[in-house]
Each structure stands twice: as C-alpha cells, then as structure tokens.
Write an enzyme that holds these catalytic residues in place. Structure first.
Site, PDB file in Angstrom:
ATOM      1  N   LYS B  85      37.472  29.765  38.116  1.00 38.85           N
ATOM      2  CA  LYS B  85      37.805  30.243  36.286  1.00 38.85           C
ATOM      3  C   LYS B  85      38.669  31.109  36.535  1.00 38.85           C
ATOM      4  O   LYS B  85      38.321  32.264  37.889  1.00 38.85           O
ATOM      5  CB  LYS B  85      37.051  30.367  35.503  1.00 38.85           C
ATOM      6  N   SER B 160      35.772  29.373  26.081  1.00 33.05           N
ATOM      7  CA  SER B 160      37.259  29.544  27.465  1.00 33.05           C
ATOM      8  C   SER B 160      37.716  29.035  28.369  1.00 33.05           C
ATOM      9  O   SER B 160      37.997  29.007  28.936  1.00 33.05           O
ATOM     10  CB  SER B 160      37.438  31.145  27.170  1.00 33.05           C
ATOM     11  N   SER B 184      31.370  30.346  26.105  1.00 31.42           N
ATOM     12  CA  SER B 184      32.677  29.870  27.094  1.00 31.42           C
ATOM     13  C   SER B 184      32.471  28.974  28.241  1.00 31.42           C
ATOM     14  O   SER B 184      33.500  28.416  28.561  1.00 31.42           O
ATOM     15  CB  SER B 184      33.110  30.865  27.529  1.00 31.42           C
TER      16      SER B 184
END
Lengths: 496, 494
Positions: B85, B160, B184
């Site tokens: 990420k 996210s 997330s």
C-alpha cells in the site's frame, strides 16, 4: 505560604514600588545535556552546520514515530527531587499544535495537563519560600534564519530536550526573581543535567509580571516577557516593565494581557501579540507515545545520584570552615567554584585559615577569573598553584602584600609561586635584629608621631608600622614589625 | 514446478518451491511482474507502476533469496511477490499516500514491516493505489483515480487499501500489505473476495506507516488463503523499539503452527442489534449460512449484546479526524511535497495555498472536522466525550469476552461492492460502510475478514471475526478450517 511580604530592598524604594507591589512568576526553559534528542538518536551538540544533526524523525518526515529518551527522563527526575517536588507515576505528553517553519511536525510534544512533576519549592537568600508549581518535559523547536531575501530553517535544535520549570507568581522584586533564577541555574549545574549556557540559549526564561496596589490580594492583569536570556536582562526587563505598567495604571488605564519581547539594546519591552491573537494550540494527548510511567524504584535510583546541592553545601561550608554566610553563598553559587575552594583548602593543609582562602578566592582569584573570561575547564590558575601560594602566606614565608604581587606574576608568566619568590627575593624577613634596627630608625625619624602615640592617638601606630614596612619593601613580617615597634615604643616610655 | 497459475498459487506454495529449488524466484517475479503489467491499467490497482524499475529493484533481493537457498536457510516468504500500500515507506520509492501532495515524495527510509518482509525473502512488487491518506471506503478518494473491482469493473474495490485487495484478488501478487484505521484492510478484502487481517493494536510496528489516525492505525496483511495470511502476520508480529506503542510479542505462539487445532468448543458471539438497518439481504443470508458452517465445525453460536457499538461511527469520526488533523499538519509545503509556487506570498498564504492545492476534498473535510473538535471550547463536548464512548465500547467487548465468548462474528460490510460513483456525493452513506469494522479499531482488538460467498450479482461477501486482544490465532485457524471445509475457491474471471 506567605505571599504578602515584599522583597528585601524594595520597601524603602521610592517611585512605583511605594504604591504598587509587583507579582512575578518565572517560566524557565532549561536544555538537558543529554547526548541525543528527546525522541530520536540525533546529537544535541551546539554549533554544528545547519541541519547536520537531523534524521527522518526530527525533520518531521511522514511515517516516523517518537521514542522517549530515557536519560532525559532520568535527568528530569533528578531536577524534581532537587526541589522537593512530587513526581507523578503517570504523566502524558500532548501535542501543542501550530504552524511555523521551525516546527517540522506542525506540533510540539510537551507535557500539558499531566506534567511529570508538581509542587516543588526553594528558599531565597532573604528567607522567602518560592513555590514551583510544576516542571514538565518538552522538545525544543528549530530555528528560522532570515537573510539575502530568503528564509532558511535549521532543525539541529528541533527535538532537543527541555525542562520547563514554572514558579508560582510569588516573587515581588527583580532581585527576588534574579535570586530565584540563579538558584535554579545553580541546581541544574550541580545536578549536571544542563550546561546552563545562557549565551547558547540552553537556559532562558519567560517572565510573567503584574502590579497590584500595595495591600491588595487580588492579582492584577499580567504581561509575559518572552525568552529573556541573561540574569542582567531579567533584572532590566522586570525593572522596565514595572515602570511601564505603573505608568499605565497611574494614567488611569488598565493593563492589557499580552506577550512581550524584551530588547536588551534599548532596555524596553515591546508587544509581540495581544491576548486576542493568542493561538488556539488544540492540545491533545500524543497517541504515538502513550503515558510515561515513572516507578518508585526509578525515583529511588535517581535519588541516590543527587549530589550535595547549593543550600546544603553552603551550610556545610559555614559549619566546617567557619566562614560567613555571604562567603559561603558566593563560593557555592557555581559547583566548580565550590570544588575549587575545597581543593585549595585541602592543599594549604591547615597552614591558612579557610576564611582567608575564601577571601582570596572570592576577591583576588574571581576578579581575575572574570576579567580574563576564564572557564573552569581550564582556569587561570590551578587549585594546586593557588594552594601553594597561600601556604607560603600561611607559613609566613611571604606577606599578604607580597602574595598579591606573586599572584599577579603567576598569572602573567605562568611560573610557580616558589620560582617567583626565589627569583625576586621576595621571602619575608623575620630576622628580629634587622627589624629592630629599622624600627629604631623610624622612631628617631618621626618624633612627633611617637609623641602623639604616647598621648593615646591609636591611628598613629599603624602609620609607624607602615613606615617600617615601606623601608623593607614589604618584606618584613608584619606581625614581627608590630611586636618590635610596640616593644620599642613601650620600652622607650618605661625608660623615660 | 515450472509453470503455475498466478491467481491460484499460494504464497506458502511459492516459498516451499523456491526454498526447495523447484521454482526460481526470478521466474516467479517475472511472471507476476508481467501479470501486473497486463492488468494494472484496467484495474488501476497500482500507482507509479514502472515495470523496469520494479524489475531492477528485485535484483538484490533475488541474490539474497538465492544465497539463503544455498545455505539451506528456509525463508518463510522466499520469492513471494508482495504488493505494498502506498502509505508504507520503502527507501527510494515514491510514497504518495494516494495524494497529489506527495506525488514526488521519495521515501528516505524503510518501514519496519518492509524490513521484515525483505528479511523473510519477499519480493516487493509495486505500490498500490489507495484512498488519499487512507481516508475513504471505496478508493474513489485517490488523487490517481479509483481502483476497479476485479469481479466487476463497474464497481468499487472498497477502501482505503483497495489497490492491495484488488491486486491480490487479480493474482498480481500473492500477498499485499494494507493498513486498517477503521476497516481499510477488511472492507476492501471483503469487496474483492480475499482475506484481510487487522491485527491487535501494537502487534505490528507502525514505524514507516504514514499516520492517518495514530491510535487506530495498524498494518495488516491481505491474502487469498488463511495460511498465507497467518504466515505473513507471524513475521510482522514483532516488538519494534522504534514504535513506542508496539507491544512485547514474545509470549505469543506462531499462528501458522496452530491452524490445524480443531475449532470444537469455540464460542462465536453474534449481536442481533447490529444486524438491523442497511444490511443487504444477500449479505444477511450468507452471514447466517456461514454461522451454520461454523456450527458444523464444532463452534457454539451465542447471542451477545454490545450496546455501545451503535456509537462507533460518530466516536470514530471525531477521534480519528482529530488525530488526522494533527498528523497531517506536517504537510505544510515547507520541507517536502507540494509548495504553492507563487512568489511574494506570505507564510500564511504559503501554508494555505500548498494545502489547498495538495489535498483532496475528503482529506480537507476530515482535517477541518478534526481541527474543530480539538478547538478550545469544543474539546470536552467532542474529543473528550468521544474518548469516553471509546472506553465504553472497549468495556462492551471485555464483558462479552469475559462471558466465555471467543470471537464475535458480523458481516464485514453491510453490502457488497457498490457501483462506482454511487456514494461519492453522500459522506454519511459512505461512512456507514465501516459500521461493522470500526469497533475493532476503537477497542484495539484483532479482526479478520474472509470471503464466504457471492451475492446474486456475483460479488463477494465477507464475514468478519473479531477476537480478544492478541488472539489472532483463533481468528486465523477458524478462517483456515472454514475455507477447507467449504472449499471456497472462487476467483474473478479475466
């Protein structure tokens, strides 16, 4: 606590102090002399190239996390113990938030509503007890530098550990405030937790000050003078601000709460921001650290490391060396000076009274020390060298006057006392026949004075002693001159 | 093993084959590199993807893996491709956090989790798209465009960590790291039909994770099966002296070692009060079915009550935005990131313009909300009060766990992946996507999402299991035995 008495020298002052009582509190910022910063491993050395002592953490790069410096906490604990304060088992660092280029994270980590230390105190020379409301740990900001149409940021200082020591508003004169500041300064130096260097900004203070009519108990509106960085400036800033506030009050106006800056060159304070402009710092607990826990075992371990502090040392000097309080106070103001004194006393080995050693150090030695801007790391004269000189004085080899001459020589050419005394033939003369013969000459030369002496005028005797010593160029042993002259005058009296 | 299907092969299979020498790490890397090259544009899973650069970056790691193999040292993730990420620092990489503000920001250091992955023999294969600074539930808040769901390109990936979940679902890497502040990792895992774990707060180092809300954030792994998830978690779970909130993890057993232990006797709590409004019928149905499967595996299902969880969303949006408003203050245009270029502006204008230009709408909204709740005069009414709610939620969980319940089950999200653009105009509807996941972050407990079914539109449905602090082992072994029992191996079609 007694809060109504006033500072020693002010009661008789004229001007504003007759009408108003100043109420003063100090917030001292003291940089801890740890090797690394409060939340990262960067060095804290002063004087490096800009941004040399920085890392992702103190640059405020994304993703970094603070880890507390254990030594800084240990130092902080020692400070708390030295002023008899209470240490919280659990304290909390908060984020004080504002935007400024020298503040890389956009917040400063500081202890806010739960400081590690509260309720300390110390006693001023005039005997008044000043309470220390709280002491807390925080990180310093960096430095903005402005020039050649641009501004620069140096983050070497960002993150260095500070103690903020907050007094109660209990001082009532500039003298008290300076005495308090000196005492805190001495304590941090004794503890070895700060170099206390005011020129480099590692010891500075904010002064809170208000006036109230004498006899009133309600506090007046205060102003805060930021970042004053010398004892002298604290004194001057307070004196100026008292005058200014008194003028405002006398003209029927009221004081507006404000933050001020002191300009040392002009000796004036000027407004930095008003209360209305005071930023909202939006404090909240730093989630990246969690609470700081200080165990009683840790406190005990730190207590064992507390050295003899200025107050205790002063008392001991008075008791052990039989010297007056004022001498002892002067000697103990700096930890190195106190150690120097004790070392010289040891060196003279009882040949000179400690009182004389104290006089010598407090006057002759310190005058030269200060004149020559000496440092304790490499003082003008070692305690061994001074001790040797004073021993000769005590043993009667040289007189006090000669000792001063030798002292000056030693400073000039770095030779030992012995070498100078030998080379210049400064050894004190204790040969009584030589002394007696000069005494006889002087009595013959000054018949009028001899007559005055016999008529009972006491001062004349000293004059005659002085004349004898003058002839000897100061080399005669003054005690022997005294007794010889006395014998001669009294003998003459008996004979006539 | 000379050929393999990237979308089916597991991380543990890759590691075994590479350690044995039957598969070359370089071949694995090339294969996944090519698959990412082929698919990333379509799905928008990666940011700043540069095949050549990533390939060159792998060289040193390939040498390390080869040296370990020769020394017969078994690396747990030997040759396993992992997508990262884009809010996790890896030295030299652009770490943009899905923000225009940081689109030129190169990381100066490695996050602890990156160091751990490298040490375990993993190959870092690209940086994944995300909602800007982790703020979002659909990946539509990325400055670099939304991630599309591999199961249906017209739908969101969740967020996210949408890029990470979609990359694993699409077989572009065997594993990914995400970060989970309010769901997330779990919610995009659920939307993309993969597994995601939000570890206990403090179990995994946050050093090098760009903070959104510090007291909530945890790095978590995303995988296609429970063993891979357990193995990755095991190597991430380690005390880190660089993170003051990291806990001593030495007493904990490796979760992978306990996967086979039977579930018999484990009690799963369900809170009916949470399963009322907004829950899609297909999700509800699959959720109850999955509980039946757990029963069949020997678990006991018990009704429990968590009365304060209904306050999760307001408490979270006060506390998390408060922390975010402070964490994002360093993005001021002075030292890095976007700086408003206009000459002759004041310092205040420099800050204002840099932040106005650099941040997206949702980030600005949360900064303003967080600034407001910390302001003098509002602190007690909002921040302090929300903290008390947080404490009550913690106690709700404590009480339930103290009553003999081992895990609590909920759907991971009330719906399956919704259509792109469907909720972007309605913050509240978007925030409700996290209704089941936020409580674990508020209370610090571990939670896992596992795929259990597809809805009538063919989109994955996730089950969330929440456990006691540091009891990730139970969550992982439950998911492991469930997936063997159910033999669920659905994959998106390409």
């Amino acid at each position: 606590m007694s809060d109504t008495s006033v500072g020693q020298s002010d009661q008789n002052s004229k001007g504003p102090l007759a009408k108003y009582e100043p109420v003063i509190g100090l917030e001292i910022h003291c940089q801890l002399s740890t090797a690394s910063k409060l939340f990262c491993a960067c060095k804290t050395d002063f004087g490096a190239l800009p941004n040399q002592h920085t890392c992702p953490l103190c640059l405020g790069l994304p993703g970094v996390l603070p880890v507390i410096n254990k030594t800084a906490v240990d130092y902080a604990i020692r400070m708390a113990l030295a002023v008899g304060a209470t240490i919280r088992e659990r304290s909390v660092f908060s984020r004080k938030q504002y935007f400024y280029p020298d503040l890389p994270k956009g917040f400063q980590l500081t202890q806010y509503d739960l400081p590690y230390c509260e309720h300390g105190h110390l006693t001023l020379d005039n005997g008044r007890r000043i309470n220390i409301e709280r002491i807390h740990m925080e990180e310093d900001a960096g430095k903005n530098i402005h020039g050649d149409n641009a501004s620069y940021v140096d983050l070497n200082r960002a993150g260095t550990p500070l103690l903020e020591i907050v007094s109660a508003p209990e001082m009532h004169s500039a003298e008290e405030a300076v005495d308090y500041l000196r005492k805190i300064h001495a304590i941090v130096r004794y503890l070895g937790i700060s170099d206390g260097n005011m020129d480099e900004g590692s010891f500075r203070c904010d002064v809170n000050i208000s006036l109230r009519p004498r006899g009133a108990t309600k506090l007046g509106t205060r102003t805060e003078i930021k970042n004053v960085n010398s004892f002298r400036n604290v004194e001057k800033a307070i004196a100026y601000e008292i005058m200014r506030q008194a003028d405002v009050l006398d003209s029927g106006d009221s004081i507006r709460q404000a933050t001020l800056l002191f300009d040392a060159a002009s000796g004036r304070t000027a407004q930095m921001r008003s209360k209305e402009d005071a930023p909202d710092y939006r404090y909240f607990p730093e989630p990246d650290l969690g609470p700081l826990y200080i165990s009683s075992d840790r406190i005990k371990a730190m207590a064992a490391l507390i050295p003899e502090l200025p107050e205790a040392k002063k008392k001991r000097f008075q008791d052990d060396f039989n010297i007056p309080e004022s001498d002892a106070a002067q000697l103990t103001e700096q930890v190195e000076l106190a150690a120097f004194f004790e070392s010289v006393v040891a060196k003279v080995d009882g040949k000179v009274a400690p009182k004389i050693v104290a006089n010598w150090i407090n006057t002759e030695y310190m005058r030269e020390f200060n004149n020559r801007q000496s440092k304790w790391a490499k003082p003008i004269l070692s305690s061994d060298a001074l001790g040797e000189l004073l021993r000769y004085l005590g043993e009667g080899m040289i007189s006090g006057k000669i000792a001063k001459t030798v002292f000056e020589e030693m400073l000039e050419n770095g030779q030992s006392a012995k070498a100078i005394i030998d080379a210049k033939g400064l050894v004190q003369i204790s040969d009584t026949s030589e002394i007696n013969s000069v005494v006889t000459d002087i009595i013959a030369q000054f018949p009028d004075q001899v007559a005055q002496h016999r008529a009972g005028k006491p001062k004349v005797f000293s004059f005659l002693v002085g004349q004898v010593l003058k002839v000897s160029q100061g080399k005669f042993n003054p005690a022997l001159v005294n007794s010889s002259l006395k014998d001669a005058l009294d003998g003459d009296a008996r004979n006539s | 093993m000379s050929s393999f299907d990237p979308i089916q092969i597991s991380a543990s299979e890759i590691a075994s084959a590479v350690n044995e020498g039957s598969l070359k790490a370089a071949d694995v890397a090339s294969s996944f590199l090519q698959r990412t090259e082929d698919l990333h544009r379509d799905l928008n899973t990666h940011v700043f993807w540069d095949k050549e650069a990533v390939f060159n970056e792998t060289e040193k790691q390939l040498d390390y893996i080869e040296a370990a193999r020769r020394a017969q040292k078994h690396l747990p993730l030997a040759g396993v491709p992992v997508a990262i990420k884009d809010n996790i620092m890896a030295e030299g990489a652009i770490v943009s956090c899905g923000s225009k503000f940081l689109q030129n920001h190169r990381a100066a250091y490695d996050a602890t989790v990156i160091r751990q992955l490298k040490q375990a023999g993993a190959i870092l294969l690209g940086r994944t798209n995300m909602d800007e600074f982790g703020m979002g539930s659909s990946n539509e808040n990325s400055a670099f465009g939304p991630v599309r769901n591999p199961w249906n390109r017209g739908h969101v990936s969740g967020g996210s960590s949408g890029g990470s979940a979609a990359a694993v679902a699409a077989g572009m890497s065997a594993l990914a790291l995400g970060s989970d502040t309010g769901g997330s990792v779990r919610q995009p895992a659920s939307f993309c039909g993969v597994l995601g774990l939000k570890p206990t707060y403090g179990a995994v180092s946050r050093y090098g994770l760009v903070a959104y809300a510090s007291s909530f954030d945890q790095v978590g792994p995303i995988a296609r099966n429970a063993r891979d998830l357990a193995r990755t978690f095991d190597l991430l779970r380690q005390h880190d002296p660089l993170d003051a909130t990291s806990v001593d993890t030495s007493p904990f057993e490796k979760t992978e070692a306990g996967l086979e232990r039977p579930l018999k006797g484990l009690t799963i709590g369900i809170a009916e009060e949470l399963l009322a409004e907004g829950l899609e019928e297909d999700v509800r149905k699959s959720f109850y079915e999955s509980l039946e499967h757990y029963k069949a595996l020997g678990c006991i299902i018990k009704n429990v009550s968590l009365p304060n969880l209904r306050h999760s969303i307001p408490a979270y949006y006060i506390l998390a935005t408060a922390e975010a408003s402070s964490n994002l203050a360093r993005f001021d245009g002075i030292r890095f990131g976007v700086r408003a270029p206009k000459p002759g502006i004041s310092l205040k204008e420099l800050y204002g313009q840099s932040r106005s230009e650099g941040f997206g709408r949702e980030v600005k909204q949360r900064i303003m909300l967080g600034t407001y709740v910390l302001s003098s005069g509002y602190y007690d009414a909002y921040y302090a009060r929300a903290n008390r709610v947080r404490e009550l939620i913690r106690r709700d969980f404590e009480a339930v766990f103290a009553s003999g319940v081992d895990m609590i089950a909920t759907p991971t999200a009330p719906t399956t992946a919704f259509a792109l653009g469907q909720k972007t105009q309605d913050s509240l509807a978007m925030y409700l996507m996290d209704i089941y996941t936020i409580a674990a972050n508020l209370s610090g407990i571990p939670a896992l999402s596992q795929p259990i079914d597809l809805d009538r539109k063919g989109l994955p449905i996730g089950l969330q299991l929440m456990g006691k602090a540091h009891h990730e082992g139970e969550l992982l072994r439950s998911a492991y035995q469930y997936e063997r029992y159910k033999r669920w191996s659905e994959r998106p079609k390409f």
